[in-house]
Design an enzyme around this catalytic site. Structure first.
Site, PDB file in Angstrom:
ATOM      1  CG  ASP A  32      -3.808  -0.932 -26.927  1.00  0.00           C
ATOM      2  OD1 ASP A  32      -2.907  -1.789 -26.886  1.00  0.00           O
ATOM      3  OD2 ASP A  32      -4.183  -0.274 -25.946  1.00  0.00           O
ATOM      4  CB  THR A  36       0.735  -3.307 -20.955  1.00  0.00           C
ATOM      5  OG1 THR A  36       0.426  -2.002 -21.494  1.00  0.00           O
ATOM      6  CG2 THR A  36       2.228  -3.470 -20.824  1.00  0.00           C
ATOM      7  CG  LEU A  74      -4.687   7.768 -22.171  1.00  0.00           C
ATOM      8  CD1 LEU A  74      -5.317   8.835 -23.051  1.00  0.00           C
ATOM      9  CD2 LEU A  74      -5.779   7.069 -21.385  1.00  0.00           C
ATOM     10  CE1 TYR A 146       5.005   5.602 -17.890  1.00  0.00           C
ATOM     11  CE2 TYR A 146       5.509   6.578 -15.756  1.00  0.00           C
ATOM     12  CZ  TYR A 146       4.580   6.196 -16.714  1.00  0.00           C
ATOM     13  OH  TYR A 146       3.235   6.423 -16.495  1.00  0.00           O
ATOM     14  CB  THR A 176      -5.392   6.345 -11.677  1.00  0.00           C
ATOM     15  OG1 THR A 176      -5.057   7.731 -11.650  1.00  0.00           O
ATOM     16  CG2 THR A 176      -6.881   6.207 -11.926  1.00  0.00           C
TER      17      THR A 176
HETATM   18  P1  NAD Z   1      -1.974   0.210 -19.407  1.00  0.00           P
HETATM   19  O1  NAD Z   1      -0.707  -0.538 -19.587  1.00  0.00           O
HETATM   20  O2  NAD Z   1      -3.153  -0.514 -18.859  1.00  0.00           O
HETATM   21  O3  NAD Z   1      -2.424   0.890 -20.773  1.00  0.00           O
HETATM   22  C1  NAD Z   1      -1.516   1.326 -21.746  1.00  0.00           C
HETATM   23  C2  NAD Z   1      -2.020   0.845 -23.105  1.00  0.00           C
HETATM   24  O4  NAD Z   1      -1.135   1.331 -24.124  1.00  0.00           O
HETATM   25  C3  NAD Z   1      -2.050  -0.678 -23.235  1.00  0.00           C
HETATM   26  O5  NAD Z   1      -3.302  -1.101 -23.744  1.00  0.00           O
HETATM   27  C4  NAD Z   1      -0.921  -0.968 -24.217  1.00  0.00           C
HETATM   28  O6  NAD Z   1      -1.134  -2.170 -24.944  1.00  0.00           O
HETATM   29  C5  NAD Z   1      -0.909   0.288 -25.048  1.00  0.00           C
HETATM   30  N1  NAD Z   1       0.383   0.542 -25.721  1.00  0.00           N
HETATM   31  C6  NAD Z   1       1.611   0.591 -25.156  1.00  0.00           C
HETATM   32  N2  NAD Z   1       2.549   0.827 -26.094  1.00  0.00           N
HETATM   33  C7  NAD Z   1       1.888   0.969 -27.276  1.00  0.00           C
HETATM   34  C8  NAD Z   1       2.298   1.234 -28.599  1.00  0.00           C
HETATM   35  N3  NAD Z   1       3.589   1.412 -28.929  1.00  0.00           N
HETATM   36  N4  NAD Z   1       1.355   1.322 -29.573  1.00  0.00           N
HETATM   37  C9  NAD Z   1       0.036   1.149 -29.284  1.00  0.00           C
HETATM   38  N5  NAD Z   1      -0.410   0.876 -28.027  1.00  0.00           N
HETATM   39  C10 NAD Z   1       0.511   0.787 -27.038  1.00  0.00           C
HETATM   40  O7  NAD Z   1      -1.626   1.480 -18.489  1.00  0.00           O
HETATM   41  P2  NAD Z   1      -2.577   2.584 -17.850  1.00  0.00           P
HETATM   42  O8  NAD Z   1      -2.398   2.538 -16.387  1.00  0.00           O
HETATM   43  O9  NAD Z   1      -3.927   2.491 -18.413  1.00  0.00           O
HETATM   44  O10 NAD Z   1      -1.866   3.910 -18.361  1.00  0.00           O
HETATM   45  C11 NAD Z   1      -2.375   4.650 -19.460  1.00  0.00           C
HETATM   46  C12 NAD Z   1      -1.610   5.955 -19.612  1.00  0.00           C
HETATM   47  O11 NAD Z   1      -1.713   6.738 -18.427  1.00  0.00           O
HETATM   48  C13 NAD Z   1      -0.116   5.752 -19.860  1.00  0.00           C
HETATM   49  O12 NAD Z   1       0.332   6.728 -20.783  1.00  0.00           O
HETATM   50  C14 NAD Z   1       0.502   6.011 -18.511  1.00  0.00           C
HETATM   51  O13 NAD Z   1       1.821   6.479 -18.610  1.00  0.00           O
HETATM   52  C15 NAD Z   1      -0.428   7.061 -17.934  1.00  0.00           C
HETATM   53  N6  NAD Z   1      -0.416   7.056 -16.457  1.00  0.00           N
HETATM   54  C16 NAD Z   1      -1.104   6.107 -15.752  1.00  0.00           C
HETATM   55  C17 NAD Z   1      -1.079   6.151 -14.359  1.00  0.00           C
HETATM   56  C18 NAD Z   1      -1.854   5.153 -13.527  1.00  0.00           C
HETATM   57  O14 NAD Z   1      -1.838   5.270 -12.290  1.00  0.00           O
HETATM   58  N7  NAD Z   1      -2.577   4.218 -14.089  1.00  0.00           N
HETATM   59  C19 NAD Z   1      -0.316   7.117 -13.691  1.00  0.00           C
HETATM   60  C20 NAD Z   1       0.386   8.041 -14.448  1.00  0.00           C
HETATM   61  C21 NAD Z   1       0.314   8.019 -15.837  1.00  0.00           C
END
Ligand code: NAD
Ligand code: UDP
Length: 310
Positions: A32, A36, A74, A146, A176
């Site tokens: 990571d 974010t 993720l 996105y 979620t």
């Molecule tokens: P989040 O922002 O809490 O987690 C994403 C993580 O990815 C963060 O820790 C961030 O630092 C890391 N990250 C981003 N770009 C990066 C890079 N270039 N290299 C390394 N790390 C990187 O978001 P989340 O809600 O936990 O989402 C996680 C995944 O699930 C994402 O792919 C998101 O698109 C997908 N998603 C989430 C939801 C939801 O409702 N939470 C819905 C649809 C899809």
């Protein structure tokens, strides 16, 4: 002991996934760049010998010397406020980042799992959305960095599967929520709960008639694992089909927190989907999965998390 790479493992969903895998006795390499995410989300795992953290941006090549069995990709900011702040990073982590992780999966013969999204359906013409629905997505709107990057990610994954035989899984995640969401990430759940806890106005965008279906994180992670352990290569919806309008949702949070907050209406962001509800018949049929945690229970746990942090 199987070895997993979890990209985005310091984020909301990723950190819960790391906990789940560690509890199952797996070895986890969390990658990571904290754009974010937060080290707080994984600090309790720091001294665990099954766990390793690598601070790395996955749009750059990653060298992993040891054997790897599973890669769960993720990494990607997921909040609509990030779509305007860091659109290029979002487009690249889901395209370049996905390619880099697929190359490792190909080399290591690891199973590749991709966190895709209900945003692939855009502002849908049908409700609920089954996996066969191809979506109504703008290629150039503010959300396209996105939505379209996730759609490209899915396409690239299927290309690696067809051309190189990489064993792949694609989950389409619907909204979620739960502990470890960022307080200020602008998404409805943390925004409404923190506004309510501070007796500040609840900011409902548009007239609040738009519909969402919120899934508690524990259910979602269980769904990820069942999909990973299945043989299904094509996208699968994992989410909670219980619908609520955003206005009802705001009211529910006011009631549950006993807040004095009022509701204020703000402009609706561009291309904000009017409807979103997962059709989970496929997940039920092939994985025997369905969510178990009711909205009230999930919100109770999430409110208590934010109370502890305020
Ligand atoms: P989040 O922002 O809490 O987690 C994403 C993580 O990815 C963060 O820790 C961030 O630092 C890391 N990250 C981003 N770009 C990066 C890079 N270039 N290299 C390394 N790390 C990187 O978001 P989340 O809600 O936990 O989402 C996680 C995944 O699930 C994402 O792919 C998101 O698109 C997908 N998603 C989430 C939801 C939801 O409702 N939470 C819905 C649809 C899809
Ligand atoms: N929303 C809102 N007020 C806020 C944040 C979000 O009314 O302070 C609305 C948003 O416009 C959307 C829904 O709540 O219709 C869910 O938004 P979120 O950002 O949580 O997830 P999205 O479904 O947009 O990915």
């Amino acid at each position: 002991m199987k070895t997993f790479i979890v990209t985005g493992g310091a984020g909301f969903l990723g950190s819960h996934l790391c906990d789940y895998l560690i509890a199952k006795g797996m070895k986890v390499i969390c990658v990571d760049n904290l754009v974010t995410g937060s080290e707080d989300n994984i600090s309790h795992l720091k001294d665990n010998p099954q766990f390793k953290f690598i601070n790395h941006d996955v749009t750059n090549k990653l060298d992993i010397t040891e054997p790897v069995d599973y890669i769960m990709h993720l990494a990607s900011p997921a909040s609509p406020i990030d779509f305007t702040k860091i659109p290029v990073e979002i487009a690249l982590v889901n395209s370049m980042g996905t390619k880099n992780m697929l190359d490792i999966a190909k080399e290591k013969k690891a199973v590749f799992f991709f966190a895709s999204t209900s945003e692939c359906y855009g502002d849908p013409d049908i409700n609920p959305q089954p996996e066969r629905y191809n979506g109504n997505v703008s290629t150039t709107g503010e959300r396209s960095c996105y939505d379209e990057a996730k759609r490209f990610g899915e396409a690239l994954i299927m290309a690696y599967h067809r051309a190189y035989g990489v064993d792949v899984r694609i989950v389409r995640i619907f909204n979620t929520y739960g502990p470890r969401m960022r307080k200020d990430d602008g998404r409805a759940v943390p925004a409404f709960i923190n506004q309510a806890l501070n007796n500040e106005p609840i900011t409902v965008f548009g007239d609040g008639t738009q519909i969402r279906s919120f899934c508690y994180v524990e259910d979602e992670i269980e769904g990820f694992y069942k999909l990973l352990m299945s043989k299904e290569n094509f996208p699968t919806n994992i989410g909670n089909p219980n619908e609520v309008t955003i206005l009802e949702f705001a009211q529910k949070i006011i009631d549950m927190t006993g807040s004095k907050s009022t509701i204020v209406f703000k402009p609706l962001p561009q291309h904000d989907p009017k409807l979103r509800q997962p059709d989970i018949s496929k997940a039920k049929r092939i994985l025997g999965w369905q969510p178990k945690i009711e909205l009230e229970e999930g919100l109770k746990r999430t409110i208590s998390y934010f109370k502890r942090r305020s």
